[in-house]
Design an enzyme around this catalytic site. Sequence first.
Site, PDB file in Angstrom:
ATOM      1  CE  LYS A 224      -3.520   2.494   2.652  1.00 40.48           C
ATOM      2  NZ  LYS A 224      -4.501   2.435   3.738  1.00 40.48           N
ATOM      3  CE  LYS A 277      -5.898   2.007  -0.351  1.00 41.38           C
ATOM      4  NZ  LYS A 277      -6.328   2.066   0.996  1.00 41.38           N
TER       5      LYS A 277
HETATM    6  C1  PBG Z   1      -7.495   3.574   5.540  1.00 40.63           C
HETATM    7  C2  PBG Z   1      -7.734   3.489   4.088  1.00 40.63           C
HETATM    8  C3  PBG Z   1      -7.560   4.466   3.093  1.00 40.63           C
HETATM    9  C4  PBG Z   1      -8.018   3.928   1.905  1.00 40.63           C
HETATM   10  C5  PBG Z   1      -8.421   2.640   2.180  1.00 40.63           C
HETATM   11  N1  PBG Z   1      -8.224   2.369   3.534  1.00 40.63           N
HETATM   12  C6  PBG Z   1      -7.114   5.868   3.199  1.00 40.63           C
HETATM   13  C7  PBG Z   1      -5.731   6.144   3.492  1.00 40.63           C
HETATM   14  O1  PBG Z   1      -4.876   5.269   3.579  1.00 40.63           O
HETATM   15  O2  PBG Z   1      -5.478   7.332   3.671  1.00 40.63           O
HETATM   16  C8  PBG Z   1      -8.077   4.625   0.575  1.00 40.63           C
HETATM   17  C9  PBG Z   1      -9.058   4.039  -0.383  1.00 40.63           C
HETATM   18  C10 PBG Z   1      -9.396   4.940  -1.518  1.00 40.63           C
HETATM   19  O3  PBG Z   1      -8.764   5.961  -1.775  1.00 40.63           O
HETATM   20  O4  PBG Z   1     -10.367   4.590  -2.218  1.00 40.63           O
HETATM   21  N2  PBG Z   1      -6.212   3.513   5.973  1.00 40.63           N
END
Ligand code: PBG
Length: 355
Positions: A224, A277
Site C-alpha cells: 500500500k 493498492k
Molecule cells: C485507511 C484506508 C484508506 C483507503 C483505504 N483504507 C485511506 C488512506 O490510507 O489514507 C483509501 C481508499 C481509496 O482511496 O479509495 N487507511
Amino acid sequence: MVQLEPLAPRADPEPRDPSPGHGGSATGPSLPTVRPRRLRRTAAMRSLVRETRIHPSMLVAPLFIQPGDRVRTSVASMPGVDRLTADLAVAEAERLARLGVGGVLLFGLADAKDAEGSGAWDDEAPVQQVLRGIRAQGLPLVTIADTCLCEYTSHGHCGSLGPDGDVDNDRTLRSLAATAVSQARAGADIVAPSAMMDGQVRAIREALDGEGLTGVAIMAYAAKHASAFYGPFRDAADSAPAFGDRRAYQMDPANGDEAMREVALDVAEGADIILVKPALPALDLVAAVRARWDLPVAAYQVSGEFAMLAAAADRGWIDGPRAMDEAVTAIVRAGAGIVITYAAGDIAARIADAR
Ligand code: PBG
C-alpha cells in the site's frame, strides 16, 4: 496460396528477406502471411478470442457507513458514491448481491472520535451493524471489513500516537486486533487491515484464533503506497490526517522491491489474500505479486482513480463506462483475481445488460 493483388506499386525490384511470416517476392511488396487482424473481424470473433473477462463475482464494492438512520449523503468528489446509514447499506448490499457482485468492503464513519480510535472496536458501530444485517439476511456476498483506525481517531492517523507524534506501531497492533475481533464477531467473512503497521497480520491472526474465529480470513493490504490517489476517500470517510501525512507508515510509491518484502512478510504472517493498492498506478506490482505468490491477488482501484475517470467523463473528455471497463480489465489482465472498485455495481449492471 491465393495470389492477392499487390497493395502498392511495385517500387522495390530487390528480393526481400523472406523473414518468418512475410512472403518476400522479387516482384512486389511482401505481403503478410500472419495477419492478427483475422481474429478482429467480427464482434463474435473478438469475443471468442478475448483473453480477459470481468465477472461480477470478482468485484468488491466499497461502502461508507455513517451513523444514523435512513440518511444518504453524497460525496462531491465521487459522483454516484454515497455515504449510507446501516439500514440503507444493507439494502445496497442486497442490490449488489442481486447483480452478482462478489463482495462489499465496509468503511465506517464515527460520530465521536478519540485519540485511540476506540469507535473502531465498538460492537454497536455502524460497520458492525451492517455486518450483522447482511449476515441476518443471508446475502450471497462476501463481507469484508476494513480494519484501520483513521476514521475513528481524532487526529486522523491510522493508529495511536507516541510521544514524538509518530504512530506507535505496537500499541496500534492491540487496537487493530480488538477491531478485527469485533468485526469478525459481527459477521465479517474477511478482515482487511489497511493501517500498514508492522506485524499487523500476525497480531490479528493470533487475536482471531484466540477467540475461536479461525474461519475468518485476512485480506492484507500488503503493498500500500502513500498515494495521492486517496484524496476523495478521505473526504468520504472523514479520515484526512489532522497534521502531517502517512509517509511514516505507508510505502513510498517509488518502491517495488520493498513492496515484495511487505508481501513476503504478510504471507509469512498468515495473510489469505494479498492486496495491492492503488491499482492502475501499481500494475507492475499486481503482475509481480501474481507471478511470485500463489495466493489470491486483489487490487484496489482507489477513490482518486475513480474520481479522475468520473471527472473526465463528466466533461465529455472520455467515454466514462468504456474507460472504466478498460481500466478494470487492465487490472485483471495484470493479474488481479479480485478488484475492489467503486464502479462494481455499475460494471455488474452493464454486464447484465449486455446479456
Ligand atoms: C485507511 C484506508 C484508506 C483507503 C483505504 N483504507 C485511506 C488512506 O490510507 O489514507 C483509501 C481508499 C481509496 O482511496 O479509495 N487507511
